[in-house]
Design a protein around this motif. Sequence first.
Motif, short mmCIF file in Angstrom:
data_model
loop_
_atom_site.label_atom_id
_atom_site.label_comp_id
_atom_site.label_asym_id
_atom_site.label_seq_id
_atom_site.Cartn_x
_atom_site.Cartn_y
_atom_site.Cartn_z
N VAL A 47 32.43 38.28 31.88
CA VAL A 47 31.99 37.49 30.72
C VAL A 47 32.32 36.01 30.94
O VAL A 47 31.48 35.13 30.70
CB VAL A 47 32.67 38.01 29.44
N ILE A 48 33.53 35.72 31.41
CA ILE A 48 33.94 34.33 31.63
C ILE A 48 33.12 33.69 32.75
O ILE A 48 32.71 32.52 32.64
CB ILE A 48 35.45 34.27 31.95
N VAL A 49 32.85 34.44 33.81
CA VAL A 49 32.01 33.92 34.89
C VAL A 49 30.62 33.57 34.36
O VAL A 49 30.06 32.51 34.67
CB VAL A 49 31.89 34.96 36.03
N GLY A 50 30.07 34.45 33.52
CA GLY A 50 28.75 34.20 32.94
C GLY A 50 28.73 32.99 32.03
O GLY A 50 27.80 32.17 32.09
N LEU A 51 29.76 32.84 31.20
CA LEU A 51 29.84 31.68 30.31
C LEU A 51 29.99 30.38 31.10
O LEU A 51 29.44 29.34 30.72
CB LEU A 51 31.03 31.85 29.35
N ALA A 52 30.73 30.43 32.20
CA ALA A 52 30.90 29.25 33.05
C ALA A 52 29.57 28.84 33.69
O ALA A 52 29.24 27.65 33.77
CB ALA A 52 31.95 29.52 34.13
N LEU A 53 28.81 29.83 34.15
CA LEU A 53 27.52 29.53 34.77
C LEU A 53 26.57 28.86 33.79
O LEU A 53 25.75 28.01 34.17
CB LEU A 53 26.90 30.81 35.32
N LYS A 54 26.67 29.23 32.50
CA LYS A 54 25.84 28.58 31.48
C LYS A 54 26.15 27.09 31.39
O LYS A 54 25.30 26.27 31.02
CB LYS A 54 26.06 29.24 30.12
N GLU A 55 27.40 26.75 31.73
CA GLU A 55 27.83 25.33 31.72
C GLU A 55 27.70 24.72 33.11
O GLU A 55 28.23 23.64 33.38
CB GLU A 55 29.29 25.24 31.26
N ARG A 56 27.00 25.43 34.01
CA ARG A 56 26.77 24.98 35.39
C ARG A 56 28.08 24.81 36.17
O ARG A 56 28.22 23.90 36.99
CB ARG A 56 25.98 23.67 35.41
N VAL A 57 29.01 25.69 35.90
CA VAL A 57 30.27 25.72 36.64
C VAL A 57 30.37 27.07 37.33
O VAL A 57 30.29 28.11 36.69
CB VAL A 57 31.48 25.53 35.70
N GLU A 58 30.54 27.06 38.65
CA GLU A 58 30.63 28.30 39.41
C GLU A 58 32.07 28.56 39.86
O GLU A 58 32.69 27.71 40.49
CB GLU A 58 29.72 28.24 40.64
N ILE A 59 32.58 29.73 39.49
CA ILE A 59 33.90 30.14 39.97
C ILE A 59 33.67 30.91 41.27
O ILE A 59 33.14 32.02 41.25
CB ILE A 59 34.62 31.05 38.95
N LYS A 60 34.04 30.33 42.38
CA LYS A 60 33.78 30.96 43.67
C LYS A 60 34.67 32.18 43.86
O LYS A 60 35.86 32.16 43.54
CB LYS A 60 33.99 29.96 44.81
N PHE A 61 34.06 33.24 44.39
CA PHE A 61 34.76 34.51 44.56
C PHE A 61 36.01 34.34 45.41
O PHE A 61 37.09 34.83 45.05
CB PHE A 61 33.80 35.52 45.21
N THR A 62 35.89 33.65 46.51
CA THR A 62 37.03 33.50 47.43
C THR A 62 38.12 32.59 46.85
O THR A 62 39.30 32.83 47.06
CB THR A 62 36.56 32.93 48.78
#
Length: 429
Positions: A384-399
């Motif tokens: 959910v947090i990853v999805g919300l971040a992407l809406k703000e054009r912020v990507e949390i990189k997996f590594t």
Amino acid sequence: MTVKLVVIIFIVTYLFLMTEKWNRILAAFGGGISMLVIGAYSIDQALFQYIDWKTITLLFAMMLIVTMTSKTGFFEYSAIKLAQMVKGNGVAILLIFTFLAAVGSAFLANVTIAMLLVPILFTLIRILELPPIPYLISMILACNIGGTATLIGDPPNMMIGQAVEHFTFNAFIVNLMPVAALVLGISMLLLTLLYYRQLTVSEEKVEELSKLNPKDYLKKENGLVVSLSVLLLVLIGFSLQSYLHLDVTTVAIAGAVLLMALLEKRYSPDEILREVEWGTLFFFMGLFLLVGGLEEVGIIDEMAREILMLTEGDMKSTAFVILWGTGILSAVVDNIPFVAAMIPVITEFQEFGMVNMDPLWWSLALGACLGGNGTLLGSSSNLVIVGLALKERVEIKFTSYLAVGIPITLISLSVSTLYVYFKFLKPFL
């Protein structure tokens, strides 16, 4: 042939869930329906034996309550007020939101808190021009740690609470909140040491924050007093369930219906029901059906026997295998389907002569909830947090997340190992 097909469907579905090559709701529900199509079980078994309707209803009720409460602006008011109290200090905001996410996740479910707090967090990040990644990673960790503390905090706990009759709302608080608080304290210290140099705020931005009026976010006309009162009543009902002789699901659904009735003139039931996260509920149903296939063909029984053979029925060894095994696997895959698979496994242990199953159940809860911090795929709140971040054009990189998530998870499981031993095993042994 049916056994092979069940295993193939289960593995393929998990690959879809892990790689996110297909919508996770469709993947889970598609896998569950496939079990029906190949004849792993009948439709009656699917509806009345394998889908855990008590857990589904509990989630549904909490979604209704939080949906209506969120319309009052209370959560936004609290966050901005706290940020102003620390005068826009970047490190203090990190600690406050980490603490808020943890406490909120304990009492309102971590997926819900993630959806409420992340948009507020981005508002403050934009005003103060702070880097979002440290806050988002801290939020992920806090949601899972806080969700560990109570029956309603994390979906795996809800499932375990429904599976074990004497695991009341208070039982979770008494047995899991101390270790969750300890893990949270350690994590907050480590996060501060890791990120404090990145969280400097200019005086100009602090001035901008001070001009915000938190009261502007409160919407009393949206049922502020009524919503908070009913939410408080539900939480009190959870804590008094053993005295009221009511199941937590009954308390939650009664509270949801009461709140909808009180606010009917402001929000029609149709409007509120449209805002329920139906996808999450169908995702759960699909997972229950998926695991039901494994149970029906005897794979669950075989897993129980293998664990018992590995530990030779020793309570301490079994508890630690469940804690670490669940923790590691919950880091790799969503902890919900894994717990759904493990519940019947642990239930089987009793049939093989093991007594005092509580240490095993608590080990499962700790492993599933804290193990969810290992990777971005570890729990629903992470996604959910990853999805919300992407809406703000912020990507949390997996590594990048792994560099923080794995050490925190290993420390959490190590602390939990000591806690399980001294709290549950040593008195019994």
